[in-house]
Design an enzyme around this catalytic site. Sequence first.
Site, PDB file in Angstrom:
ATOM      1  N   ARG A  91      -2.668  -4.752  -4.485  1.00  0.00           N
ATOM      2  CA  ARG A  91      -2.362  -3.494  -3.778  1.00  0.00           C
ATOM      3  C   ARG A  91      -1.056  -3.635  -3.000  1.00  0.00           C
ATOM      4  O   ARG A  91      -0.289  -2.676  -2.885  1.00  0.00           O
ATOM      5  CB  ARG A  91      -3.485  -3.101  -2.814  1.00  0.00           C
ATOM      6  CG  ARG A  91      -4.797  -2.754  -3.490  1.00  0.00           C
ATOM      7  CD  ARG A  91      -4.806  -1.477  -4.333  1.00  0.00           C
ATOM      8  NE  ARG A  91      -4.257  -1.498  -5.654  1.00  0.00           N
ATOM      9  CZ  ARG A  91      -4.847  -1.933  -6.777  1.00  0.00           C
ATOM     10  NH1 ARG A  91      -6.019  -2.486  -6.746  1.00  0.00           N
ATOM     11  NH2 ARG A  91      -4.243  -1.829  -7.942  1.00  0.00           N
ATOM     12  N   GLU A  94       1.638  -3.414  -5.593  1.00  0.00           N
ATOM     13  CA  GLU A  94       1.750  -2.008  -5.986  1.00  0.00           C
ATOM     14  C   GLU A  94       2.506  -1.203  -4.927  1.00  0.00           C
ATOM     15  O   GLU A  94       3.393  -0.402  -5.246  1.00  0.00           O
ATOM     16  CB  GLU A  94       0.347  -1.433  -6.181  1.00  0.00           C
ATOM     17  CG  GLU A  94       0.311   0.010  -6.622  1.00  0.00           C
ATOM     18  CD  GLU A  94      -1.120   0.492  -6.804  1.00  0.00           C
ATOM     19  OE1 GLU A  94      -1.362   1.163  -7.816  1.00  0.00           O
ATOM     20  OE2 GLU A  94      -1.972   0.208  -5.941  1.00  0.00           O
ATOM     21  N   SER A 117      14.592 -10.355   7.010  1.00  0.00           N
ATOM     22  CA  SER A 117      14.245 -11.756   6.833  1.00  0.00           C
ATOM     23  C   SER A 117      12.742 -11.922   6.656  1.00  0.00           C
ATOM     24  O   SER A 117      11.954 -11.269   7.336  1.00  0.00           O
ATOM     25  CB  SER A 117      14.690 -12.576   8.041  1.00  0.00           C
ATOM     26  OG  SER A 117      14.243 -13.904   7.919  1.00  0.00           O
TER      27      SER A 117
END
Length: 149
Positions: A91, A94, A117
């Site tokens: 997830r 995604e 960073s």
Amino acid sequence: MTPIMSKTEAAGLVDAARIRGGHTWAELATAIDAPLVWATAALLGRHPLTAEQAATLCALLELDDTVAEALRQQPARIADPAIMTDPTVYRFVEAVNVYGPALKALIHEEFGDGIMSAINFTVDISRRPDPDGDRVVVTFDGKFLDYRW
């Protein structure tokens, strides 16, 4: 001479001792005086512990010095394709696939040419109650690093 235990094996022993001892990740993070998400990542093999942190943790979990030695080692921070297929981890992949280009554009618009960073970085997780079901709130907090030519 016996080889140093792998960080993966040490992580498995830490997790087993945590579960069998009835400890939470938050308790372990407090014991080693480290932020929750960082400590959990370290105990899963993604960061090295100091000698003091490793000794404290192993005493609490009743693990021996071979585990402490492994926890002090520098990790290999590589992407594991098997982990990337885990539904929870995927997830995040995604979300970055969908929102990554927008976040990049917004970072550039707000800060200029550079990156966030992941070394000078903190991450936190919290729960936010919601009538439709509790929400997971993940906060990435990274220093802006401008490209200098």
